[in-house]
Design a protein around this motif. Sequence first.
Motif, mmCIF file in Angstrom:
data_model
loop_
_atom_site.group_PDB
_atom_site.id
_atom_site.type_symbol
_atom_site.label_atom_id
_atom_site.label_comp_id
_atom_site.label_asym_id
_atom_site.label_seq_id
_atom_site.Cartn_x
_atom_site.Cartn_y
_atom_site.Cartn_z
ATOM 1 N N ARG A 38 -6.476 4.540 5.814
ATOM 2 C CA ARG A 38 -6.966 3.332 6.496
ATOM 3 C C ARG A 38 -6.829 3.435 8.012
ATOM 4 N NH1 ARG A 38 -4.095 -1.450 4.445
ATOM 5 N NH2 ARG A 38 -5.643 -1.355 2.805
ATOM 6 N N TYR A 84 -0.083 7.038 1.570
ATOM 7 C CA TYR A 84 -1.358 7.753 1.663
ATOM 8 C C TYR A 84 -2.514 6.797 1.957
ATOM 9 C CZ TYR A 84 -5.270 10.797 0.705
ATOM 10 O OH TYR A 84 -6.429 11.497 0.825
ATOM 11 N N SER A 85 -2.537 5.635 1.316
ATOM 12 C CA SER A 85 -3.640 4.700 1.584
ATOM 13 C C SER A 85 -3.566 4.176 3.017
ATOM 14 C CB SER A 85 -3.667 3.554 0.572
ATOM 15 O OG SER A 85 -2.542 2.733 0.702
ATOM 16 N N ASP A 92 0.831 -1.202 0.000
ATOM 17 C CA ASP A 92 0.000 0.000 0.000
ATOM 18 C C ASP A 92 0.865 1.252 0.000
ATOM 19 O OD1 ASP A 92 -2.308 -1.518 0.101
ATOM 20 O OD2 ASP A 92 -2.451 -1.415 2.280
ATOM 21 N N THR A 93 0.338 2.307 -0.562
ATOM 22 C CA THR A 93 1.038 3.589 -0.516
ATOM 23 C C THR A 93 0.948 4.163 0.891
ATOM 24 O OG1 THR A 93 -0.912 4.893 -1.075
ATOM 25 C CG2 THR A 93 0.434 4.055 -2.928
#
Length: 135
Positions: A108, A103-104, A100-101
């Motif tokens: 989350r 940012y994600s 995942d980035t």
Amino acid sequence: MATTVTLKTSGTGVSGDPITTAKLHKLLYYVQGWHLAHFEEPAFPERIEAWMHGPTVPAVHDLYDGHWGRPIVETIEAPHDLDTRLRELIDEVVELYGIDTGYSLHIRTRMEDPWLEARHGLSNHHEGCREEITQ
């Protein structure tokens, strides 16, 4: 601990984007949460606080101050004193969340109960929270 997570996510093809301090904080949050859930003890003693941008380890923030959105590029030595159980757990967390980035992971973690509960109803944009995330 931060060193091991950083090494696992840089240059291995596992990571969806370069490791930044922001991403590192979120991965450490998951390492700590998984360790607490599986072994009923923390993986590391440092506090994780419910900062505006999601779970943050202040000691790591101080160590990598200024890297929030930039890749960590310093040469890092792998620690030799982690037990096998912890190394395997770190591998699992990085395999699951490392793609995942940053940012994600930021989005989350700010929707999950431990962060929300530690903030005691503060808005996502309120900077003044230093409450520890304990679950």
